[in-house]
Design a protein around this motif. Structure first.
Motif, mmCIF file in Angstrom:
data_model
loop_
_atom_site.group_PDB
_atom_site.id
_atom_site.type_symbol
_atom_site.label_atom_id
_atom_site.label_comp_id
_atom_site.label_asym_id
_atom_site.label_seq_id
_atom_site.Cartn_x
_atom_site.Cartn_y
_atom_site.Cartn_z
ATOM 1 N N SER A 1 0.831 -1.210 0.000
ATOM 2 C CA SER A 1 0.000 0.000 0.000
ATOM 3 C C SER A 1 0.860 1.251 0.000
ATOM 4 C CB SER A 1 -0.942 0.018 1.205
ATOM 5 O OG SER A 1 -1.923 -0.971 1.088
ATOM 6 N N VAL B 1 2.374 1.596 -3.491
ATOM 7 C CA VAL B 1 1.380 2.045 -4.471
ATOM 8 C C VAL B 1 1.110 3.545 -4.312
ATOM 9 C CG1 VAL B 1 -1.074 1.867 -5.095
ATOM 10 C CG2 VAL B 1 0.318 -0.197 -4.867
ATOM 11 N N GLU B 2 0.977 4.005 -3.089
ATOM 12 C CA GLU B 2 0.752 5.440 -2.851
ATOM 13 C C GLU B 2 1.943 6.272 -3.318
ATOM 14 O OE1 GLU B 2 -0.696 6.659 0.994
ATOM 15 O OE2 GLU B 2 -1.895 4.824 1.165
ATOM 16 N N HIS B 3 3.144 5.800 -3.029
ATOM 17 C CA HIS B 3 4.363 6.506 -3.437
ATOM 18 C C HIS B 3 4.432 6.621 -4.962
ATOM 19 C CE1 HIS B 3 8.553 7.817 -3.246
ATOM 20 N NE2 HIS B 3 8.825 6.898 -4.165
ATOM 21 N N LEU B 4 4.147 5.520 -5.644
ATOM 22 C CA LEU B 4 4.211 5.534 -7.105
ATOM 23 C C LEU B 4 3.059 6.336 -7.709
ATOM 24 C CD1 LEU B 4 5.416 1.918 -7.936
ATOM 25 C CD2 LEU B 4 6.743 3.985 -7.599
ATOM 26 N N ALA B 5 1.890 6.296 -7.095
ATOM 27 C CA ALA B 5 0.756 7.075 -7.599
ATOM 28 C C ALA B 5 1.076 8.572 -7.559
ATOM 29 C CB ALA B 5 -0.496 6.774 -6.789
ATOM 30 N N ALA B 6 1.814 8.997 -6.549
ATOM 31 C CA ALA B 6 2.210 10.402 -6.462
ATOM 32 C C ALA B 6 3.128 10.800 -7.617
ATOM 33 C CB ALA B 6 2.901 10.666 -5.121
ATOM 34 N N GLN B 7 3.742 9.797 -8.263
ATOM 35 C CA GLN B 7 4.605 10.034 -9.422
ATOM 36 C C GLN B 7 3.844 9.810 -10.731
ATOM 37 O OE1 GLN B 7 8.368 7.873 -9.188
ATOM 38 N NE2 GLN B 7 8.079 7.681 -6.985
ATOM 39 N N GLY B 8 2.548 9.525 -10.626
ATOM 40 C CA GLY B 8 1.732 9.296 -11.815
ATOM 41 C C GLY B 8 1.800 7.881 -12.350
ATOM 42 N N ILE B 9 2.248 6.948 -11.525
ATOM 43 C CA ILE B 9 2.375 5.552 -11.954
ATOM 44 C C ILE B 9 1.391 4.698 -11.168
ATOM 45 C CG2 ILE B 9 3.906 3.541 -12.012
ATOM 46 C CD1 ILE B 9 6.195 5.510 -12.501
ATOM 47 N N LEU B 10 0.512 4.012 -11.902
ATOM 48 C CA LEU B 10 -0.439 3.098 -11.277
ATOM 49 C C LEU B 10 0.195 1.713 -11.262
ATOM 50 C CD1 LEU B 10 -3.699 4.376 -13.003
ATOM 51 C CD2 LEU B 10 -2.738 5.033 -10.782
#
Length: 102
Positions: free
Chosen positions: A47, A50-59
């Motif tokens: 989790s 996923v949150e860290h990568l989502a902040a970079q625009g990566i799902l």
């Protein structure tokens, strides 16, 4: 024949993606057989990753803890999907970002 070709493209994309992600130290493929979705075990909480990568625009995928909230062993699991639309650039970006996150 069109559906078979599409299925082959999906599976090929998943295999390429899984192999690339499994090359990251500490990342292991949990799913032995799969079509276009597979599960990884990460060396840290999925989790958070996923949150860290989502902040970079990566799902990056779906954390296992979201699907199995009462199973603490699922906390480091990440479910990833690849389709015929997954490009080599997508895979490279995910690998690079995941390397930095774990």
């Amino acid at each position: 024949a069109g559906i078979r070709r599409l299925a082959a493209l999906n599976h090929e994309a998943a295999c390429k993606t899984a192999d690339a992600l499994a090359s990251i130290p500490g990342v292991k493929i949990v799913t032995q057989s799969y079509f276009n979705e597979f599960t990884l075990r990460l060396p840290k909480n999925a989790s958070d990753v996923v949150e860290h990568l989502a902040a970079q625009g990566i799902l990056a995928g779906v954390p296992g803890g979201r699907l199995w909230p009462n199973d603490p062993q699922a906390d480091n699991l990440l479910i990833v999907a690849a389709t015929e639309c997954t490009t080599d650039g997508d895979v490279s970006a995910l690998v690079s970002a995941l390397q930095g996150a774990v």
